[in-house]
Write a protein that holds these residues in place. Sequence first.
Motif, PDB file in Angstrom:
ATOM      1  N   ARG A   1      49.624  88.311 -51.504  1.00  0.00           N
ATOM      2  CA  ARG A   1      48.423  88.272 -50.676  1.00  0.00           C
ATOM      3  C   ARG A   1      48.355  89.493 -49.762  1.00  0.00           C
ATOM      4  NH1 ARG A   1      45.032  84.600 -51.876  1.00  0.00           N
ATOM      5  NH2 ARG A   1      44.374  84.348 -49.750  1.00  0.00           N
ATOM      6  N   PHE A   2      47.144  89.907 -49.437  1.00  0.00           N
ATOM      7  CA  PHE A   2      46.949  90.969 -48.452  1.00  0.00           C
ATOM      8  C   PHE A   2      46.038  90.463 -47.345  1.00  0.00           C
ATOM      9  CE2 PHE A   2      43.159  91.637 -51.022  1.00  0.00           C
ATOM     10  CZ  PHE A   2      42.197  91.958 -50.080  1.00  0.00           C
ATOM     11  N   TYR A   3      46.142  91.097 -46.192  1.00  0.00           N
ATOM     12  CA  TYR A   3      45.292  90.777 -45.050  1.00  0.00           C
ATOM     13  C   TYR A   3      45.078  92.083 -44.304  1.00  0.00           C
ATOM     14  CZ  TYR A   3      43.258  87.849 -41.435  1.00  0.00           C
ATOM     15  OH  TYR A   3      42.380  87.239 -40.571  1.00  0.00           O
ATOM     16  N   SER A   4      43.842  92.444 -44.101  1.00  0.00           N
ATOM     17  CA  SER A   4      43.494  93.692 -43.431  1.00  0.00           C
ATOM     18  C   SER A   4      42.622  93.384 -42.218  1.00  0.00           C
ATOM     19  CB  SER A   4      42.746  94.599 -44.413  1.00  0.00           C
ATOM     20  OG  SER A   4      42.288  95.758 -43.767  1.00  0.00           O
ATOM     21  N   ILE A   5      42.949  93.973 -41.078  1.00  0.00           N
ATOM     22  CA  ILE A   5      42.177  93.779 -39.841  1.00  0.00           C
ATOM     23  C   ILE A   5      41.815  95.157 -39.305  1.00  0.00           C
ATOM     24  CG2 ILE A   5      42.105  92.610 -37.618  1.00  0.00           C
ATOM     25  CD1 ILE A   5      44.802  91.329 -38.334  1.00  0.00           C
ATOM     26  N   SER A   6      40.561  95.322 -38.891  1.00  0.00           N
ATOM     27  CA  SER A   6      40.163  96.591 -38.281  1.00  0.00           C
ATOM     28  C   SER A   6      39.094  96.354 -37.227  1.00  0.00           C
ATOM     29  CB  SER A   6      39.659  97.576 -39.335  1.00  0.00           C
ATOM     30  OG  SER A   6      38.513  97.067 -39.960  1.00  0.00           O
ATOM     31  N   ILE A   7      39.054  97.256 -36.266  1.00  0.00           N
ATOM     32  CA  ILE A   7      38.008  97.257 -35.243  1.00  0.00           C
ATOM     33  C   ILE A   7      37.301  98.590 -35.347  1.00  0.00           C
ATOM     34  CG2 ILE A   7      37.456  97.150 -32.791  1.00  0.00           C
ATOM     35  CD1 ILE A   7      40.059  95.583 -32.383  1.00  0.00           C
ATOM     36  N   GLU A   8      36.004  98.525 -35.606  1.00  0.00           N
ATOM     37  CA  GLU A   8      35.200  99.735 -35.752  1.00  0.00           C
ATOM     38  C   GLU A   8      33.835  99.507 -35.107  1.00  0.00           C
ATOM     39  OE1 GLU A   8      35.034 100.656 -39.880  1.00  0.00           O
ATOM     40  OE2 GLU A   8      37.184 101.024 -40.010  1.00  0.00           O
ATOM     41  N   PRO A   9      33.153 100.569 -34.745  1.00  0.00           N
ATOM     42  CA  PRO A   9      31.814 100.397 -34.169  1.00  0.00           C
ATOM     43  C   PRO A   9      30.777 100.085 -35.244  1.00  0.00           C
ATOM     44  CG  PRO A   9      32.357 102.717 -34.312  1.00  0.00           C
ATOM     45  CD  PRO A   9      33.572 101.961 -34.755  1.00  0.00           C
ATOM     46  N   ASN A  10      29.770  99.303 -34.861  1.00  0.00           N
ATOM     47  CA  ASN A  10      28.639  99.101 -35.776  1.00  0.00           C
ATOM     48  C   ASN A  10      27.636 100.224 -35.540  1.00  0.00           C
ATOM     49  OD1 ASN A  10      27.278  98.419 -33.426  1.00  0.00           O
ATOM     50  ND2 ASN A  10      27.017  96.273 -33.948  1.00  0.00           N
ATOM     51  N   LEU A  11      26.456 100.109 -36.080  1.00  0.00           N
ATOM     52  CA  LEU A  11      25.441 101.152 -35.975  1.00  0.00           C
ATOM     53  C   LEU A  11      25.065 101.481 -34.522  1.00  0.00           C
ATOM     54  CD1 LEU A  11      24.371 102.224 -38.657  1.00  0.00           C
ATOM     55  CD2 LEU A  11      22.212 101.144 -38.135  1.00  0.00           C
ATOM     56  N   PHE A  12      25.178 100.475 -33.656  1.00  0.00           N
ATOM     57  CA  PHE A  12      24.780 100.643 -32.260  1.00  0.00           C
ATOM     58  C   PHE A  12      25.952 100.971 -31.344  1.00  0.00           C
ATOM     59  CE2 PHE A  12      21.957  97.576 -34.343  1.00  0.00           C
ATOM     60  CZ  PHE A  12      20.792  98.326 -34.316  1.00  0.00           C
ATOM     61  N   GLY A  13      27.148 101.139 -31.916  1.00  0.00           N
ATOM     62  CA  GLY A  13      28.327 101.480 -31.127  1.00  0.00           C
ATOM     63  C   GLY A  13      29.077 100.281 -30.592  1.00  0.00           C
ATOM     64  N   ASP A  14      28.615  99.060 -30.886  1.00  0.00           N
ATOM     65  CA  ASP A  14      29.301  97.856 -30.421  1.00  0.00           C
ATOM     66  C   ASP A  14      30.509  97.587 -31.310  1.00  0.00           C
ATOM     67  OD1 ASP A  14      27.294  97.487 -28.529  1.00  0.00           O
ATOM     68  OD2 ASP A  14      26.082  96.294 -29.917  1.00  0.00           O
ATOM     69  N   PRO A  15      31.606  97.066 -30.733  1.00  0.00           N
ATOM     70  CA  PRO A  15      32.805  96.819 -31.532  1.00  0.00           C
ATOM     71  C   PRO A  15      32.645  95.628 -32.478  1.00  0.00           C
ATOM     72  CG  PRO A  15      33.150  96.101 -29.277  1.00  0.00           C
ATOM     73  CD  PRO A  15      31.817  96.772 -29.319  1.00  0.00           C
ATOM     74  N   CYS A  16      33.128  95.793 -33.700  1.00  0.00           N
ATOM     75  CA  CYS A  16      33.135  94.724 -34.701  1.00  0.00           C
ATOM     76  C   CYS A  16      34.546  94.610 -35.259  1.00  0.00           C
ATOM     77  CB  CYS A  16      32.180  95.034 -35.847  1.00  0.00           C
ATOM     78  SG  CYS A  16      30.469  94.951 -35.379  1.00  0.00           S
ATOM     79  N   LEU A  17      35.054  93.389 -35.286  1.00  0.00           N
ATOM     80  CA  LEU A  17      36.349  93.128 -35.889  1.00  0.00           C
ATOM     81  C   LEU A  17      36.103  92.674 -37.320  1.00  0.00           C
ATOM     82  CD1 LEU A  17      39.511  91.992 -34.586  1.00  0.00           C
ATOM     83  CD2 LEU A  17      38.557  90.340 -36.159  1.00  0.00           C
ATOM     84  N   THR A  18      36.655  93.404 -38.279  1.00  0.00           N
ATOM     85  CA  THR A  18      36.467  93.090 -39.693  1.00  0.00           C
ATOM     86  C   THR A  18      37.784  92.605 -40.266  1.00  0.00           C
ATOM     87  OG1 THR A  18      34.796  94.821 -39.871  1.00  0.00           O
ATOM     88  CG2 THR A  18      35.747  93.996 -41.925  1.00  0.00           C
ATOM     89  N   ARG A  19      37.723  91.462 -40.950  1.00  0.00           N
ATOM     90  CA  ARG A  19      38.899  90.899 -41.607  1.00  0.00           C
ATOM     91  C   ARG A  19      38.659  90.872 -43.108  1.00  0.00           C
ATOM     92  NH1 ARG A  19      40.317  85.205 -39.406  1.00  0.00           N
ATOM     93  NH2 ARG A  19      38.207  84.714 -40.038  1.00  0.00           N
ATOM     94  N   ARG A  20      39.667  91.277 -43.877  1.00  0.00           N
ATOM     95  CA  ARG A  20      39.616  91.176 -45.346  1.00  0.00           C
ATOM     96  C   ARG A  20      40.908  90.533 -45.788  1.00  0.00           C
ATOM     97  NH1 ARG A  20      38.976  96.220 -48.314  1.00  0.00           N
ATOM     98  NH2 ARG A  20      38.540  94.803 -50.016  1.00  0.00           N
ATOM     99  N   TRP A  21      40.820  89.624 -46.760  1.00  0.00           N
ATOM    100  CA  TRP A  21      42.006  88.953 -47.241  1.00  0.00           C
ATOM    101  C   TRP A  21      41.813  88.503 -48.675  1.00  0.00           C
ATOM    102  CZ3 TRP A  21      38.321  86.799 -44.190  1.00  0.00           C
ATOM    103  CH2 TRP A  21      37.737  85.622 -44.616  1.00  0.00           C
ATOM    104  N   GLY A  22      42.926  88.291 -49.360  1.00  0.00           N
ATOM    105  CA  GLY A  22      42.868  87.814 -50.732  1.00  0.00           C
ATOM    106  C   GLY A  22      44.131  88.151 -51.488  1.00  0.00           C
ATOM    107  N   ARG A  23      44.083  87.967 -52.790  1.00  0.00           N
ATOM    108  CA  ARG A  23      45.209  88.287 -53.651  1.00  0.00           C
ATOM    109  C   ARG A  23      45.248  89.803 -53.878  1.00  0.00           C
ATOM    110  NH1 ARG A  23      48.908  85.552 -56.351  1.00  0.00           N
ATOM    111  NH2 ARG A  23      49.715  86.391 -58.293  1.00  0.00           N
ATOM    112  N   ILE A  24      46.433  90.378 -53.843  1.00  0.00           N
ATOM    113  CA  ILE A  24      46.591  91.815 -54.046  1.00  0.00           C
ATOM    114  C   ILE A  24      46.026  92.174 -55.418  1.00  0.00           C
ATOM    115  CG2 ILE A  24      48.268  93.681 -54.336  1.00  0.00           C
ATOM    116  CD1 ILE A  24      50.049  92.170 -52.315  1.00  0.00           C
ATOM    117  N   GLY A  25      45.193  93.202 -55.456  1.00  0.00           N
ATOM    118  CA  GLY A  25      44.573  93.643 -56.694  1.00  0.00           C
ATOM    119  C   GLY A  25      43.166  93.113 -56.895  1.00  0.00           C
ATOM    120  N   THR A  26      42.679  92.290 -55.947  1.00  0.00           N
ATOM    121  CA  THR A  26      41.316  91.760 -56.028  1.00  0.00           C
ATOM    122  C   THR A  26      40.498  92.270 -54.849  1.00  0.00           C
ATOM    123  OG1 THR A  26      41.739  89.770 -54.716  1.00  0.00           O
ATOM    124  CG2 THR A  26      42.184  89.638 -57.090  1.00  0.00           C
TER     125      THR A  26
END
Length: 88
Positions: free
Chosen positions: A21-46
């Motif tokens: 399994r993998f799990y990825s977390i990031s904080i990046e700005p959206n179009l307006f500069g507001d912070p967004c926390l993005t989470r991605r998870w699943g089986r490795i290779g998918t």
Amino acid sequence: MIIQRYHLYLERTSKAKNIARFYSISIEPNLFGDPCLTRRWGRIGTMGQRMVHHCGAEKEAVVRFLELLRQKRARGYSTVPGGSADNY
């Protein structure tokens, strides 16, 4: 506005239990500069799944980021040098 970008990639693997399994977390700005926390998870290779949390302030996003990291470490996830789920 975000002062610093955050990104962390974690994996949990066990050949005996057929876990990859993998799990990825990031904080990046959206179009307006507001912070967004993005989470991605699943089986490795998918592609896995993705969820975006819109936060009012960078501090709120960082607190949520650290809480998710603590939870994943407790479940056996560990960081992988140079690992990235962005290739899927």
